[in-house]
Every structure is written in structure tokens, then in C-alpha cells.
Design a protein around this motif. Structure first.
Motif, mmCIF file in Angstrom:
data_model
loop_
_atom_site.group_PDB
_atom_site.id
_atom_site.type_symbol
_atom_site.label_atom_id
_atom_site.label_comp_id
_atom_site.label_asym_id
_atom_site.label_seq_id
_atom_site.Cartn_x
_atom_site.Cartn_y
_atom_site.Cartn_z
ATOM 1 N N GLY A 12 79.730 -77.113 -42.310
ATOM 2 C CA GLY A 12 79.103 -75.953 -42.908
ATOM 3 C C GLY A 12 77.755 -76.342 -43.484
ATOM 4 N N ARG A 13 77.533 -76.011 -44.741
ATOM 5 C CA ARG A 13 76.246 -76.310 -45.376
ATOM 6 C C ARG A 13 76.348 -77.481 -46.349
ATOM 7 N NH1 ARG A 13 72.927 -72.034 -47.807
ATOM 8 N NH2 ARG A 13 71.344 -73.532 -47.147
ATOM 9 N N ASP A 42 67.333 -87.408 -44.673
ATOM 10 C CA ASP A 42 67.675 -86.543 -43.535
ATOM 11 C C ASP A 42 68.362 -85.261 -44.000
ATOM 12 O OD1 ASP A 42 66.615 -88.410 -41.821
ATOM 13 O OD2 ASP A 42 68.554 -89.225 -41.177
ATOM 14 N N ALA A 43 69.322 -85.401 -44.924
ATOM 15 C CA ALA A 43 70.034 -84.217 -45.418
ATOM 16 C C ALA A 43 69.085 -83.284 -46.155
ATOM 17 C CB ALA A 43 71.186 -84.643 -46.324
ATOM 18 N N ASP A 44 68.184 -83.865 -46.943
ATOM 19 C CA ASP A 44 67.253 -83.053 -47.725
ATOM 20 C C ASP A 44 66.265 -82.298 -46.833
ATOM 21 O OD1 ASP A 44 66.551 -82.341 -50.450
ATOM 22 O OD2 ASP A 44 64.680 -83.455 -50.157
ATOM 23 N N ALA A 45 65.956 -82.883 -45.682
ATOM 24 C CA ALA A 45 65.016 -82.251 -44.757
ATOM 25 C C ALA A 45 65.674 -81.207 -43.870
ATOM 26 C CB ALA A 45 64.351 -83.318 -43.887
ATOM 27 N N ASN A 46 66.991 -81.141 -43.884
ATOM 28 C CA ASN A 46 67.733 -80.215 -43.033
ATOM 29 C C ASN A 46 67.899 -78.874 -43.745
ATOM 30 O OD1 ASN A 46 69.541 -78.805 -41.453
ATOM 31 N ND2 ASN A 46 70.943 -80.519 -41.179
ATOM 32 N N PRO A 47 67.275 -77.809 -43.261
ATOM 33 C CA PRO A 47 67.358 -76.516 -43.949
ATOM 34 C C PRO A 47 68.763 -75.918 -43.939
ATOM 35 C CG PRO A 47 66.283 -76.262 -41.815
ATOM 36 C CD PRO A 47 66.444 -77.731 -42.042
ATOM 37 N N GLU A 48 69.642 -76.462 -43.093
ATOM 38 C CA GLU A 48 71.017 -75.962 -43.032
ATOM 39 C C GLU A 48 71.923 -76.611 -44.086
ATOM 40 O OE1 GLU A 48 71.830 -73.414 -41.057
ATOM 41 O OE2 GLU A 48 69.683 -73.439 -40.583
ATOM 42 N N LEU A 93 64.940 -85.654 -54.367
ATOM 43 C CA LEU A 93 65.493 -84.673 -53.446
ATOM 44 C C LEU A 93 65.410 -83.278 -54.058
ATOM 45 C CD1 LEU A 93 68.806 -86.507 -52.375
ATOM 46 C CD2 LEU A 93 66.517 -86.748 -51.398
ATOM 47 N N SER A 94 65.304 -82.266 -53.191
ATOM 48 C CA SER A 94 65.389 -80.888 -53.670
ATOM 49 C C SER A 94 66.812 -80.352 -53.538
ATOM 50 C CB SER A 94 64.421 -80.001 -52.873
ATOM 51 O OG SER A 94 64.772 -79.983 -51.490
ATOM 52 N N THR A 95 67.665 -81.080 -52.829
ATOM 53 C CA THR A 95 69.047 -80.656 -52.603
ATOM 54 C C THR A 95 69.951 -81.198 -53.712
ATOM 55 O OG1 THR A 95 68.621 -80.825 -50.222
ATOM 56 C CG2 THR A 95 70.930 -80.629 -50.913
ATOM 57 N N PRO A 96 70.804 -80.363 -54.314
ATOM 58 C CA PRO A 96 71.710 -80.849 -55.355
ATOM 59 C C PRO A 96 72.701 -81.875 -54.806
ATOM 60 C CG PRO A 96 71.590 -78.451 -55.365
ATOM 61 C CD PRO A 96 70.910 -78.905 -54.113
ATOM 62 N N ILE A 97 72.999 -82.895 -55.628
ATOM 63 C CA ILE A 97 73.965 -83.932 -55.266
ATOM 64 C C ILE A 97 75.163 -83.837 -56.198
ATOM 65 C CG2 ILE A 97 74.376 -86.389 -54.923
ATOM 66 C CD1 ILE A 97 71.353 -86.789 -54.763
ATOM 67 N N ILE A 98 76.343 -83.686 -55.608
ATOM 68 C CA ILE A 98 77.598 -83.703 -56.368
ATOM 69 C C ILE A 98 78.236 -85.061 -56.131
ATOM 70 C CG2 ILE A 98 79.913 -82.737 -56.630
ATOM 71 C CD1 ILE A 98 77.095 -80.568 -55.298
ATOM 72 N N GLY A 99 78.397 -85.831 -57.197
ATOM 73 C CA GLY A 99 79.034 -87.134 -57.078
ATOM 74 C C GLY A 99 80.539 -86.987 -57.184
#
Length: 266
Positions: A12-13, A42-48, A93-99
Motif C-alpha cells: 500500500g502506501r 528512495d522511500a522519501d522520493a516515492n510519491p506513493e 526526510l519529508s516522510t514520517p518514520i514510525i519506529g
């Protein structure tokens, strides 16, 4: 071909990034750090991808810098990347990280955890800052982020003693937001990630960037002070020799504490 030290799975996302050196308790080698930085970029650059879950292959989350490599060559202490800001283990990163903290998160592993935006812990999680025990100083923002997370006194107690903090104490201190049964850890982390990705993504990223900017302002240049202190410490002598001399004792003491001699409750 050498096995990947970081494994990525996207459903998913949500992208799940797993530290994958279980035999070494996911200790940070040069290869692992390079692969982790690349996986995050790579994950941060992926808009999905709307959220990242970071975890470790059992039995540990991350035991910190690989002491064998640190004691021999010290190259894992100096993995260059010009895109990584001072005081951080990876680029912003602009994407949130859940540890998803599945076991021991120690020293550099604790710094990895502190750079996540939300922490969910297994009942088996343990947290420790053993920089002083090993004979190196933090360089990824621990001395800034740890007191912001758990308060001045607890942060200094963790850093100056090197003692382990169990998951329930970490929850009460504010380091983690939830403690779950071990087998429920990844589902719980994914539920948090799903809540994040269900929101307006532009708003999520703008709000997260604001939180991080405020955090930097509150530190009042703390990351630069930490970096300067670490440089001055390195200039006093070769850390590899110091670590090599203390490695066996550090490992033995850490194992004994992890198995039942954790930091007592106040």
C-alpha cells in the motif's frame, strides 16, 4: 553475494524498512548505514509512500555501532554523505518514520530510534545509551533529542550510567507512545502508519517539517555543540584502540543488564 543488511517491503502506501543483521543484533556496519540511507532516500522520493516503518530483524532493533568494525578500522564511524546534516544519521526526510522497536535499541540504535517521529515498542524493547561505556561520544543528536524526549534527569542518568531502560519505563518517560505484545508490534506500527497516510499528505508533511524546525530552534545550536564535542574527543586519541580494549567487557556488561539488570524504577 553478501546478504542485504537492510530489507525493504512496501505494501500500500507504507514502506517497512528492516535492519537485517540479526546475528550481529543489527549492529551498524558501514554497509548497513549506506543501505539504510539509500532505502530512506528512495522511500522519501516515492510519491506513493506516505509513511515509513523502521524495525529490526529479531532479536534486536539495533545494538549500535558494530564494535568489531569500530575497534578494527573505525570506518563505520565515518561513512560520508554530504546530504546528511550535522547531528543526523540520514538525510532529512519529508516522510514520517514510525519506529517499531522490537528489542534492544542501544547507543547508535537509540539515536536511530530518536530520529523516528513516533515510537511503538514491543514488550521486549530495551533502551540504553552506552557511549560513555564504550568510549565514544554521540554525533547523531542524542544529547539534544534524548532530554527532549525523556527529560533532563532521565537523559543524564541513561547517558552517564549506560543502564538499560525497559519498555514500560520508556513509556512512562515519554520515549515511546505505546507498548504491545511482541507479536503485535508490526501490526500496531502499521495501524499508526495507516492513520498517518489517511490524512491530507501535504498537511502531514508541512506539520512534520514545522515540528522539526521548532525542535531545532529549541535545541539552540545543540547539534553543533555535540558535533564540536565529538570532534574534540576524537582529537584526543584513536577511538578504535579504545573500543578494542573495552569491547569484551562492554558486551558482557550489556548482556547481563539486558537479561534482567535494567535501570530500576524511581
Amino acid at each position: 553475494m553478501e546478504d542485504a543488511t537492510v530489507v525493504v517491503s512496501t505494501v500500500g502506501r507504507i514502506s517497512t524498512v528492516t535492519l537485517n543483521r540479526p546475528g550481529a543484533r543489527n549492529a551498524i556496519s558501514s554497509a548497513l548505514l549506506r543501505e539504510l540511507r539509500a532505502a530512506f532516500a528512495d522511500a522519501d522520493a516515492n510519491p506513493e509512500v506516505g509513511a515509513i516503518v523502521l524495525t529490526g530483524a529479531d532479536p534486536a532493533f539495533c545494538a549500535g555501532l558494530d564494535l568489531n568494525e569500530l575497534g578494527n578500522s573505525g570506518t563505520n564511524l565515518r561513512v560520508a554523505d554530504r546530504d546528511v546534516p550535522v547531528g543526523q544519521p540520514w538525510r532529512t526526510l519529508s516522510t514520517p518514520i514510525i519506529g517499531a522497536i522490537n528489542g534492544a535499541a542501544v547507543t547508535g540504535g537509540l539515536e536511530f530510534a530518536l530520529h523516528c517521529d513516533i515510537l511503538v515498542a514491543s514488550e521486549r524493547a530495551r533502551f540504553a545509551d552506552t557511549h560513555a561505556r564504550i568510549g565514544v561520544l554521540p554525533g547523531w543528536g542524542l544529547s539534544v533529542l534524548l532530554p527532549l524526549a525523556v527529560g533532563r534527569g532521565m537523559a543524564r542518568r541513561m547517558s552517564l550510567t549506560g543502564d538499560y531502560v525497559p519498555a514500560d519505563v520508556a513509556l512512562r518517560a515519554g520515549l515511546v507512545t505505546e507498548v504491545v505484545a511482541h507479536q503485535e508490534l508490526l501490526p500496531a506500527a502499521r495501524r499508526v502508519a495507516e492513520s498517518v497516510v489517511s490524512n491530507d499528505q501535504d498537511a502531514v508533511r508541512a506539520l512534520l517539517a514545522s515540528y522539526r524546525e521548532i525542535e531545532l530552534a529549541l535545541s539552540s545550536g545543540g547539534t553543533e555543540i555535540e558535533a564540536r564535542t565529538a570532534r574534540e574527543w576524537l582529537a584526543r586519541g584513536d577511538p578504535s584502540a579504545r573500543v578494542a580494549a573495552r569491547r569484551d567487557a562492554v558486551v558482557a556488561r550489556g548482556r547481563a543488564q539486558y537479561e534482567g539488570q535494567s535501570l530500576p524504577e524511581k
